[in-house]
Design an enzyme around this catalytic site. Structure first.
Site, short mmCIF file in Angstrom:
data_model
loop_
_atom_site.label_atom_id
_atom_site.label_comp_id
_atom_site.label_asym_id
_atom_site.label_seq_id
_atom_site.Cartn_x
_atom_site.Cartn_y
_atom_site.Cartn_z
N GLU A 162 7.64 134.25 59.43
CA GLU A 162 6.41 133.84 60.12
C GLU A 162 5.31 134.86 59.85
O GLU A 162 5.55 136.07 59.90
CB GLU A 162 6.59 133.79 61.65
CG GLU A 162 7.41 132.66 62.20
CD GLU A 162 7.44 132.70 63.74
OE1 GLU A 162 6.58 133.39 64.35
OE2 GLU A 162 8.35 132.08 64.32
N GLU A 173 -0.38 123.66 68.48
CA GLU A 173 0.59 123.08 69.41
C GLU A 173 0.10 123.29 70.84
O GLU A 173 0.08 124.41 71.34
CB GLU A 173 1.96 123.72 69.20
CG GLU A 173 2.50 123.50 67.78
CD GLU A 173 3.70 124.39 67.48
OE1 GLU A 173 4.76 124.19 68.11
OE2 GLU A 173 3.57 125.28 66.61
N LYS A 194 2.27 125.19 73.95
CA LYS A 194 2.84 126.53 73.85
C LYS A 194 2.32 127.38 75.00
O LYS A 194 1.11 127.38 75.28
CB LYS A 194 2.49 127.18 72.51
CG LYS A 194 3.17 126.53 71.31
CD LYS A 194 3.20 127.45 70.12
CE LYS A 194 4.22 128.56 70.33
NZ LYS A 194 4.38 129.41 69.12
N GLU A 205 -1.97 131.41 71.17
CA GLU A 205 -0.66 130.81 70.89
C GLU A 205 -0.78 129.33 70.54
O GLU A 205 0.07 128.78 69.84
CB GLU A 205 0.27 130.98 72.10
CG GLU A 205 0.77 132.39 72.29
CD GLU A 205 1.68 132.85 71.15
OE1 GLU A 205 2.52 132.05 70.71
OE2 GLU A 205 1.53 134.00 70.70
#
Length: 404
Positions: A271, A325, A328, A334
């Protein structure tokens, strides 16, 4: 006639060798695909079939998911996308048991392979630094059991087993040559590295230069973390020059592994990314920085670059993430790491251009080079093919003269 046949056979061997050599060493091969993390912590994300269409249009052929979602595994069947799947942290205690691991692999992996190109299993995520310290004792036994189950089913040579680690597993990371693991995890880390060494599996690291910049924006040069032109830094112990923080972080892991007595274990980035939006106290979380970071990584990947410590080994990188997203937890950043919105529109342009075509609503390709570079590459390939053809004609002419 026999002589002609021999000459033709030699030509055939030469061409096969040349083309094989060219492919192996990259003369006729483009960049190996950039990987992408396909997270699913959202209530407005597209169906897996649509995600596959998007990835195919972008020519992305490597992805990591954070579970073994059967919808995703089914949708990605018979595609050219290689998948890394994940065992959730809460499953580690169960999968220590070899029988449970065999059952898990038999039900979560085997039914989909090889139609779905599963190439890796990530056992847990950032377990070495998880707040639940009891998980660490389960990690290596679970990894060994899952690998054993794959071996029983004849899949171990196709699917590697590893675990992604946070950079916080290091007690020292600067300069890179000082890289070392925290003493409190050294015992289990040694067992884990022994497993990786014996199975030739990679060490996965989640590395985010963004966090270093966010915490100390007055001390960490922005250009250095964004891969922009800068003077960089020199490791005083190795004399290696670093022009970006990500490569320095990866090399710190490489040196930490070597300090444990292991050499030759490949380090890959599971990541890395940069948020396009954040809260007021999240310095640097903005579209321009996110676009620069990801675009520059893509350019480096196009060059098949290695790090200064391993310049001849291409660093494999998985960007975080494919989508924003919305569910999250945590600060705003985030929920804003995605290259795309849930409706598949770009959050920002990192060199991905959409081109409409009669056969589909939209298709896209990743453009990492200028038009001039693309033309040069095409011209080089045409020239190379012409030279091969010319060589073939010369051989044929000599063969003909030998028999007349």
């Amino acid at each position: 006639m026999a002589l002609l046949c021999k000459r033709i056979a030699k030509i055939h061997i030469f061409l096969v060798f040349f083309l094989t050599f060219s492919d192996k060493y990259g003369f006729l091969r483009g960049v190996t695909s950039l990987g992408i993390n396909y997270g699913q912590v959202g209530n407005n994300l597209p169906q897996p079939e649509k995600v596959l269409d998007l990835m195919s249009s972008l020519k992305l052929t490597k992805a990591r998911i954070y579970d073994t979602n059967p919808q995703v595994l089914t949708a990605f069947a018979n595609s050219n996308v290689e998948l890394i799947v994940t065992v959730e942290n809460q499953m580690l205690a169960v999968l220590m048991d070899p029988q449970q691991a065999f059952q898990w692999v038999s039900s979560h992996i085997k039914p989909y392979f090889p139609a779905t190109r599963i190439t890796g299993i990530a056992v847990g995520n950032e377990v070495f630094t998880d707040s639940d310290t009891t998980l660490l004792a389960y990690l290596v036994p679970a990894i060994v059991s899952i690998h054993g189950a794959l071996a029983q089913l004849g899949l171990d040579s196709y699917i590697h087993v590893s675990t992604p680690n946070s950079l916080a597993v290091l007690t020292e990371s600067f300069p890179p040559s000082a890289g070392s693991f925290k003493t409190e995890v050294s015992g289990i880390m040694s067992q884990y590295l022994q497993f990786l060494s014996s199975t030739k599996a990679p060490f996965w690291i989640n590395a985010y230069p963004y966090f270093a910049y966010k915490d100390k924006p007055d001390e960490v040069p922005l250009d250095y973390v964004l891969f922009n032109p800068n003077s960089g830094m020199i490791d005083p112990h190795t004399n290696l020059h670093y022009d970006n923080m990500l490569y320095a972080q990866v090399d710190a892991v490489i040196f930490a592994i070597a300090r444990m007595g292991f050499d030759g274990i490949e380090v890959r980035v599971s990541e890395t990314g940069w948020p396009s939006k954040g809260d007021a106290d999240e310095v640097g979380a903005m579209v321009d920085n996110a676009a620069a970071y990801n675009k520059n990584i893509m350019r480096r990947q196009f060059k098949n670059e290695g790090t200064p410590a391993r310049p001849n080994m291409r660093l494999e990188i998985y960007l975080f993430a494919l989508f924003n997203e919305n569910m999250k937890p945590g600060p705003s950043s985030e929920r804003n790491y995605g290259l795309f919105q849930p409706d598949c529109t770009m959050v920002y342009n990192v060199g991905i251009s959409a081109l409409s075509s009669p056969s589909s609503t939209s298709s896209a390709s990743i453009s990492l080079t200028s038009s001039a570079t693309k033309v040069t590459n095409v011209e080089s390939l045409v020239y190379l093919k012409f030279m091969i053809f010319l060589t073939f004609l010369v051989f044929m002419r000599r063969a003909y003269r030998a028999i007349v």
